[in-house]
Design a protein around this motif. Structure first.
Motif, PDB file in Angstrom:
ATOM      1  N   ASN A  76       0.829  -1.213   0.000  1.00 28.49           N
ATOM      2  CA  ASN A  76       0.000   0.000   0.000  1.00 28.49           C
ATOM      3  C   ASN A  76       0.859   1.257   0.000  1.00 28.49           C
ATOM      4  N   THR A  77       1.879   1.231  -0.826  1.00 28.10           N
ATOM      5  CA  THR A  77       2.863   2.317  -0.845  1.00 28.10           C
ATOM      6  C   THR A  77       3.072   2.812  -2.268  1.00 28.10           C
ATOM      7  N   VAL A  78       3.192   4.118  -2.378  1.00 23.04           N
ATOM      8  CA  VAL A  78       3.528   4.762  -3.646  1.00 23.04           C
ATOM      9  C   VAL A  78       4.899   5.409  -3.505  1.00 23.04           C
ATOM     10  N   TYR A  79       5.685   5.329  -4.563  1.00 21.64           N
ATOM     11  CA  TYR A  79       7.042   5.855  -4.548  1.00 21.64           C
ATOM     12  C   TYR A  79       7.189   6.938  -5.614  1.00 21.64           C
ATOM     13  N   LEU A  80       8.112   7.834  -5.363  1.00 21.47           N
ATOM     14  CA  LEU A  80       8.515   8.811  -6.366  1.00 21.47           C
ATOM     15  C   LEU A  80      10.036   8.786  -6.450  1.00 21.47           C
ATOM     16  N   GLN A  81      10.546   8.201  -7.516  1.00 19.85           N
ATOM     17  CA  GLN A  81      11.982   8.174  -7.757  1.00 19.85           C
ATOM     18  C   GLN A  81      12.357   9.450  -8.500  1.00 19.85           C
ATOM     19  N   MET A  82      13.241  10.220  -7.903  1.00 15.23           N
ATOM     20  CA  MET A  82      13.627  11.507  -8.477  1.00 15.23           C
ATOM     21  C   MET A  82      15.099  11.470  -8.836  1.00 15.23           C
ATOM     22  N   ASN A  83      15.393  11.598 -10.114  1.00 13.70           N
ATOM     23  CA  ASN A  83      16.771  11.596 -10.604  1.00 13.70           C
ATOM     24  C   ASN A  83      17.107  12.934 -11.237  1.00 13.70           C
ATOM     25  N   SER A  84      18.398  13.172 -11.428  1.00 17.09           N
ATOM     26  CA  SER A  84      18.869  14.412 -12.067  1.00 17.09           C
ATOM     27  C   SER A  84      18.221  15.643 -11.431  1.00 17.09           C
ATOM     28  N   LEU A  85      18.264  15.694 -10.128  1.00 16.10           N
ATOM     29  CA  LEU A  85      17.568  16.757  -9.400  1.00 16.10           C
ATOM     30  C   LEU A  85      18.200  18.115  -9.678  1.00 16.10           C
ATOM     31  N   LYS A  86      17.327  19.125  -9.726  1.00 13.85           N
ATOM     32  CA  LYS A  86      17.729  20.496 -10.007  1.00 13.85           C
ATOM     33  C   LYS A  86      17.336  21.388  -8.826  1.00 13.85           C
ATOM     34  N   PRO A  87      17.957  22.548  -8.697  1.00 20.21           N
ATOM     35  CA  PRO A  87      17.572  23.460  -7.601  1.00 20.21           C
ATOM     36  C   PRO A  87      16.085  23.806  -7.624  1.00 20.21           C
ATOM     37  N   GLU A  88      15.501  23.892  -8.808  1.00 20.93           N
ATOM     38  CA  GLU A  88      14.075  24.227  -8.906  1.00 20.93           C
ATOM     39  C   GLU A  88      13.157  23.099  -8.444  1.00 20.93           C
ATOM     40  N   ASP A  89      13.723  21.942  -8.140  1.00 24.25           N
ATOM     41  CA  ASP A  89      12.926  20.859  -7.560  1.00 24.25           C
ATOM     42  C   ASP A  89      12.775  21.013  -6.041  1.00 24.25           C
ATOM     43  N   THR A  90      13.493  21.979  -5.472  1.00 24.24           N
ATOM     44  CA  THR A  90      13.409  22.214  -4.035  1.00 24.24           C
ATOM     45  C   THR A  90      11.998  22.635  -3.646  1.00 24.24           C
ATOM     46  N   ALA A  91      11.415  21.898  -2.705  1.00 26.32           N
ATOM     47  CA  ALA A  91      10.038  22.167  -2.290  1.00 26.32           C
ATOM     48  C   ALA A  91       9.669  21.195  -1.175  1.00 26.32           C
ATOM     49  N   VAL A  92       8.503  21.426  -0.593  1.00 31.68           N
ATOM     50  CA  VAL A  92       7.900  20.424   0.278  1.00 31.68           C
ATOM     51  C   VAL A  92       7.025  19.540  -0.597  1.00 31.68           C
ATOM     52  N   TYR A  93       7.258  18.257  -0.537  1.00 33.72           N
ATOM     53  CA  TYR A  93       6.521  17.303  -1.357  1.00 33.72           C
ATOM     54  C   TYR A  93       5.438  16.645  -0.501  1.00 33.72           C
ATOM     55  N   HIS A  94       4.224  16.661  -1.030  1.00 32.27           N
ATOM     56  CA  HIS A  94       3.074  16.114  -0.312  1.00 32.27           C
ATOM     57  C   HIS A  94       2.490  14.948  -1.094  1.00 32.27           C
ATOM     58  N   CYS A  95       2.193  13.879  -0.385  1.00 29.28           N
ATOM     59  CA  CYS A  95       1.492  12.753  -0.979  1.00 29.28           C
ATOM     60  C   CYS A  95      -0.010  13.039  -0.954  1.00 29.28           C
ATOM     61  N   ASN A  96      -0.685  12.616  -1.999  1.00 28.04           N
ATOM     62  CA  ASN A  96      -2.129  12.840  -2.114  1.00 28.04           C
ATOM     63  C   ASN A  96      -2.826  11.549  -2.490  1.00 28.04           C
ATOM     64  N   ALA A  97      -4.010  11.340  -1.920  1.00 26.21           N
ATOM     65  CA  ALA A  97      -4.864  10.219  -2.315  1.00 26.21           C
ATOM     66  C   ALA A  97      -6.237  10.771  -2.650  1.00 26.21           C
ATOM     67  N   LYS A  98      -6.777  10.337  -3.768  1.00 19.16           N
ATOM     68  CA  LYS A  98      -8.097  10.795  -4.204  1.00 19.16           C
ATOM     69  C   LYS A  98      -9.091   9.647  -4.098  1.00 19.16           C
ATOM     70  N   VAL A  99     -10.211   9.940  -3.466  1.00 23.06           N
ATOM     71  CA  VAL A  99     -11.315   8.998  -3.370  1.00 23.06           C
ATOM     72  C   VAL A  99     -12.502   9.623  -4.077  1.00 23.06           C
ATOM     73  N   VAL A 100     -12.987   8.943  -5.117  1.00 29.95           N
ATOM     74  CA  VAL A 100     -14.116   9.461  -5.886  1.00 29.95           C
ATOM     75  C   VAL A 100     -15.382   8.769  -5.420  1.00 29.95           C
ATOM     76  N   ALA A 101     -16.270   9.523  -4.801  1.00 29.97           N
ATOM     77  CA  ALA A 101     -17.564   9.016  -4.368  1.00 29.97           C
ATOM     78  C   ALA A 101     -18.620   9.943  -4.963  1.00 29.97           C
ATOM     79  N   SER A 102     -19.510  10.437  -4.166  1.00 32.81           N
ATOM     80  CA  SER A 102     -20.473  11.416  -4.670  1.00 32.81           C
ATOM     81  C   SER A 102     -19.752  12.724  -4.987  1.00 32.81           C
TER      82      SER A 102
END
Length: 118
Positions: A76-102
């Motif tokens: 039950n895990t999602v990964y984000l592999q980040m390569n060739s990182l640049k200064p503009e990639d600097t940020a707070v990274y947030h995981c999101n889950a979407k549940v579609v109901a009504s």
């Protein structure tokens, strides 16, 4: 309810790599898609990458070819592999889950800091 716990952020040099993890718990059977967003100081939160329950992926143009989103259903895990990182990639990274109901429910992790320095 869905609970998301992120890990894997940190400080890395330009051109380096990091892998972010997001572990989901709770009503995970209801999740339609998961993704990673990021927010840099003074900027709006933006989508980085997303993956649906069927495995389809979507990336921001700025990270195509450098970042890869993947999932391990058994963990039950999602990964984000980040390569060739640049200064503009600097940020707070947030995981999101979407549940579609009504309507669409969005769940967020606490965020993990990624800093790319020279």
């Amino acid at each position: 309810q869905v609970r998301l716990v992120e890990s894997g952020g940190g400080l890395v040099q330009i051109g380096g790599s990091l892998r972010l993890s997001c572990a989901a718990s709770g009503s995970i059977f209801s999740i339609n898609a998961m993704g990673w967003y990021r927010q840099a100081p003074g900027k709006q939160r933006e989508l980085v990458a997303a993956i649906t329950s069927g495995g389809s992926t979507n990336y921001a143009n700025s990270v195509k070819g450098r970042f890869t989103i993947s999932r391990d259903n058994a963990k039950n895990t999602v990964y984000l592999q980040m390569n060739s990182l640049k200064p503009e990639d600097t940020a707070v990274y947030h995981c999101n889950a979407k549940v579609v109901a009504s309507t669409i429910y969005n769940y967020w992790g606490q965020g993990t800091q990624v800093t790319v320095s020279s």
